[in-house]
Design an enzyme around this catalytic site. Structure first.
Site, PDB file in Angstrom:
ATOM      1  N   CYS A 106      13.866 111.402  48.267  1.00 38.86           N
ATOM      2  CA  CYS A 106      13.736 110.163  49.080  1.00 38.86           C
ATOM      3  C   CYS A 106      14.295 108.905  48.169  1.00 38.86           C
ATOM      4  O   CYS A 106      15.131 108.090  48.598  1.00 38.86           O
ATOM      5  CB  CYS A 106      12.384 109.952  49.707  1.00 38.86           C
ATOM      6  SG  CYS A 106      11.864 110.870  50.649  1.00 38.86           S
ATOM      7  N   ASP A 509      11.363  94.008  10.323  1.00 35.45           N
ATOM      8  CA  ASP A 509      11.073  92.764   9.679  1.00 35.45           C
ATOM      9  C   ASP A 509       9.704  92.615   9.110  1.00 35.45           C
ATOM     10  O   ASP A 509       8.964  93.213   9.251  1.00 35.45           O
ATOM     11  CB  ASP A 509      11.178  91.531  11.094  1.00 35.45           C
ATOM     12  CG  ASP A 509      11.083  90.168  10.440  1.00 35.45           C
ATOM     13  OD1 ASP A 509      11.807  89.900   9.561  1.00 35.45           O
ATOM     14  OD2 ASP A 509      10.288  89.532  11.272  1.00 35.45           O
ATOM     15  N   ASP A 694       9.730  90.021  15.492  1.00 33.34           N
ATOM     16  CA  ASP A 694       8.973  88.915  16.120  1.00 33.34           C
ATOM     17  C   ASP A 694       9.878  87.890  16.523  1.00 33.34           C
ATOM     18  O   ASP A 694       9.187  87.069  17.171  1.00 33.34           O
ATOM     19  CB  ASP A 694       7.784  89.137  15.632  1.00 33.34           C
ATOM     20  CG  ASP A 694       7.734  88.207  14.256  1.00 33.34           C
ATOM     21  OD1 ASP A 694       8.627  88.449  13.422  1.00 33.34           O
ATOM     22  OD2 ASP A 694       6.919  87.425  14.182  1.00 33.34           O
TER      23      ASP A 694
END
Length: 797
Positions: A106, A509, A694
């Site tokens: 589907c 990092d 970050d």
């Protein structure tokens, strides 16, 4: 047919309204919008010969089609779209709840049909959660038209809302239970009757009594075929109408073939009947679908229904300090709300007054409460356990973190892993192969004059139905992603799970990733003749506009007006204060070459540059933070990979940090471009790199890595570039991520191996006639149940 009659259905035409279209080269009159829509669809799909060869007019079409379209037009209203439509650049994006989905085919059907529509840029259907993510150009197509296309191919769609989505699930579950219950009750009755006949439990009974039992079995079987099995027939019709096949096609052929043969045998009082096999087939197939339905809902609940934690109302503080109650979704950026002890924070914001410990487990999976004080960020859906907070709203409910998570989860399924793509393609070709093999089997045994040719063919259709193969990959992926959500790990790409298993190098990092990102000023140095208080005020003013974690070390309120402020990722910041341009950042950024006068290893420099002078060093600072508490433990558990550090900090600071860590290679003093080049070089050497970062300066390298991970306190830019977001502050989420990825890959392989192995193994027995239809029924259903059960094991591992 006269002009006064509808060319499609033969009923009188409407005298007040004219409906006409060109059919077979002539303009034809029609009686209503419904007949007009159906006739145009017949012509558009190349089926015009229907009108030439039909023997009688068609049934009157549903004249509510245009009414349905008028209802859908409501969704084009900008005010209504404001709540659930998101802007993706020049395009728009919506998440839809889809009703009528029964299997993976589907989802494939919806994606293929919508992708053909002009203006639709991307379609991603998550079968497990019964949701679809659609991106479209609003200049080319309207939302109502997209919903109408879905309606025409047999699926009802509405904008996703957690409450409505849950109601939709409950409606489907209720329908499943009704069909399953009826099939189960009738199966028991029919099996008792037929088993008694097969094993002669009733003794030597007359033919008349035996025929009576057949009629009773037929009566009991009919509602099972017509009602309980309707789920499969609808799926087959949808596939065939789109000129393709899915696993419901052989199921439908097997059910109706066996039923019609049994009906014929009962009426003519000759031949065999297998009514118990039909009932058992439908019951067991429904049971496996129901188990799949429940397991995918259980997995989806963990992430998809996070919005249930958001309160409906909020206590708003107006400009005069008065408290008023309002709807949470009415809050806008800049509003202030009061959150008392025990209350749920309504939207994302920043604490401007008060303190409280906040339970963020619904987001991060970490049950230790977090102390929130002034300037700390808080998120909608988290609970203030004690104290009270005044919170300034930073995001409306539409853009709150929990809402973003729900959207990202839908987006995650847009990029399907190779295993899923191969399984989808293989299952479609396998269905066609099954239909071909079934036809050849019937032809061969008929040629051999075998009386059981028909039943052998039915056994082939049933035994080789690839239901389990269609469930193999999506069921495992959904369960894996749900488990990660529970651990506070958010995947933006489902195929990232597959890529994680091939990672051999992890690049990190330093600042804010390996370290806590909570900086403090350890040392200060000021040039001769410089006012320390004035210089610190300038530094504080500059850092007040920076998002870098180092800016938190320069605490205080800005006292100067700043102009022409600019950020150089990986370098520093500058701005004009009272006509002088000040630079604050790394030594290279500030053009500091001689540091001999500074008595410590400074890493942040402040320079001034006026119209009449070059850069003048006026201050230097040593800013440092501490290693994360779980950094050593996390890295020790990842030593199977090559661990490297890529940092913008000085080489000396980087060396000091990694001396206590199991790091193979560490490079400091890197600009964002140099970090990017380092990862590119690793990839050119055949390495598969996972990058953790970050900050804003990590965005380029995160985007270039094979898999990018943004830690919990990452900037929005880093989160946008990342493939995986750690919602909590713990680095232990990374080993968990790697472990779940391996488990998911192993589970997918097990599922596919089982599904294909079973079909290959059972096929010779079915073709050779050694397999009775009821045996094929049990084997096929157990195969699907085993796959679903194996996938759900991921939730408990």
């Amino acid at each position: 047919m006269s002009q006064a009659q509808c060319y499609h259905c033969g009923l009188p035409n409407d005298r007040n309204h004219k409906y006409e279209t060109k059919i077979l080269g002539e303009v034809r009159q029609l009686c209503c919008p419904g007949c007009l829509a159906v006739s145009e669809a017949i012509v558009a799909n190349g089926l015009e010969d229907y009108y030439q060869f039909r023997t009688e007019p068609a049934q009157k079409s549903d004249d509510s089609i245009l009414e349905t379209l008028d209802t859908l037009n409501v969704y084009d209203e900008p005010a209504l779209q404001e709540e659930f439509v998101f802007n993706e650049g020049k395009d728009k994006q919506i998440q839809l709840t889809l009703e009528g989905i029964t299997c993976a085919a589907c989802g494939w059907l919806i994606e293929k049909q919508l992708s053909k529509v002009e203006g639709i840029k991307q379609v991603a259907v998550n079968v497990q959660e019964r949701r679809g993510l659609v991106t479209w150009s609003s200049n080319t197509i309207k939302l109502s038209q997209i919903l109408a296309v879905l309606k025409r191919i047999g699926y009802s769609a509405s904008p996703f809302h957690p409450d409505e989505h849950e109601a939709s699930y409950k409606r489907e579950q209720k329908s499943f239970l009704k069909k399953l219950g009826l099939a189960g009750i009738m199966t028991m009755q029919v099996m008792m009757l037929m088993a008694g006949l097969y094993f002669d439990w009733f003794g030597a009974i007359e033919q008349q009594t035996r025929q009576y039992f057949y009629w009773v079995a037929l009566t009991l079987t009919t509602p099972v075929v017509l009602y309980s099995g309707s789920t499969f027939y609808l799926g087959a019709i949808k596939a065939l109408s789109a000129r393709t096949v899915n696993m419901d096609v052989p199921v439908t052929l097997a059910v109706f073939g066996t039923y019609i043969a049994g009906l014929r045998s009962t009426l003519l009082e000759e031949g065999e009947v297998f009514f118990e096999s039909i009932c058992m087939f439908i019951f067991l197939l429904l049971l496996s679908r129901f188990l799949e339905h429940r397991s995918r809902h259980k997995a989806a609940q963990i992430s998809a229904n996070m919005m249930q934690y958001i309160p409906v109302s909020a206590t708003k503080i107006d400009a005069h300090g008065r408290l008023t109650q309002c709807l949470a979704k009415q809050l806008v950026q800049g509003d202030t709300v009061l959150v008392k002890a025990g209350e749920t924070i309504p939207v994302d914001g920043v604490v401007i007054d008060g303190s409280a410990t906040v339970d963020e487990s619904m987001l991060t999976g970490e049950f230790n409460p977090v102390l929130k004080q002034q300037t700390d960020g808080v998120y909608g859906g988290t609970v203030a356990q004690d104290g009270s907070l005044s919170v300034r709203v930073t995001q409306s409910l539409k853009h709150a973190l929990v809402n973003q998570i729900v959207r990202l989860q839908a987006s995650a399924m847009a990029a399907k892993p190779k295993a899923a793509q191969l399984a989808d393609t293989f299952s479609r070709y396998f269905v066609m192969a099954v239909l071909l093999i079934s036809g050849l089997t019937y032809g061969f045994w008929s040629w051999q004059n075998n009386d059981n040719a028909f039943w052998i063919t039915i056994a082939v259709l049933v035994a080789t139905c690839p239901c389990a193969l269609g469930l193999a990959t999506p069921s495992a992926l959904t369960c894996a992603m749900a488990k990660l959500n529970r651990q506070g790990i958010l995947l933006k790409r489902a195929d990232a799970l597959e890529q994680l298993t091939g990672i051999d190098t992890i690049a990190l990092d330093k600042t804010g990733t390996l370290t806590q990102g909570v900086f403090s000023l350890k040392e200060r140095w000021f040039a001769k003749g410089v006012n320390p208080q004035l210089t610190m005020a300038i530094a504080i003013t500059l850092e007040a506009r920076s998002e870098h974690p180092i800016s938190r070390a320069f605490s205080g309120d800005p006292t100067h007006t700043i102009e022409h402020f600019n950020v150089t990722p990986g370098g520093g910041i500058y701005g004009d204060i009272k006509g002088t341009r000040f630079y604050l950042g790394s030594a290279s950024f500030c053009n500091v070459s001689d540091q001999s006068m500074i008595p410590f290893a400074a890493n942040v420099f402040l320079c001034a540059k006026s119209a009449s002078a070059e850069n003048t060093l006026i201050a230097a600072f040593l800013v440092s933070d501490s290693l994360r508490n779980d950094a050593i433990e996390t890295l020790n558990s990842l030593t199977a990979h090559q661990l490297i550090v890529l940092s913008g900090d000085t080489q000396q600071n980087v060396d000091n940090l990694v001396s206590q860590l199991p790091i193979e290679y560490a490079k400091g003093g890197l600009s964002p471009e140099q970090k990017y080049n380092q990862v590119q070089q690793l990839q050119q050497n055949g390495k598969h790199v996972l990058m953790m970062g970050d900050g804003i300066n990590d965005a380029p390298v995160l985007a270039s890595a094979d898999v990018a991970v943004a830690v919990g306190n990452a900037t929005d830019v880093a989160k946008t570039a990342a493939d995986v977001i750690l919602l909590g502050d713990s680095l232990q989420s990374v080993p968990t991520l790697m472990q779940v990825a391996r488990q998911a890959k192993r589970t997918i392989r097990q599922n596919i191996a089982w599904a294909i192995g079973y079909n290959i193994l059972i096929l010779p027995f079915a073709v050779s006639g050694l397999l009775q239809p009821w045996m094929a029924v049990v084997g096929m259903s157990l195969s699907s149940i085993i796959v679903v059960t194996n996938s759900t094991r991921l939730l408990s591992k």
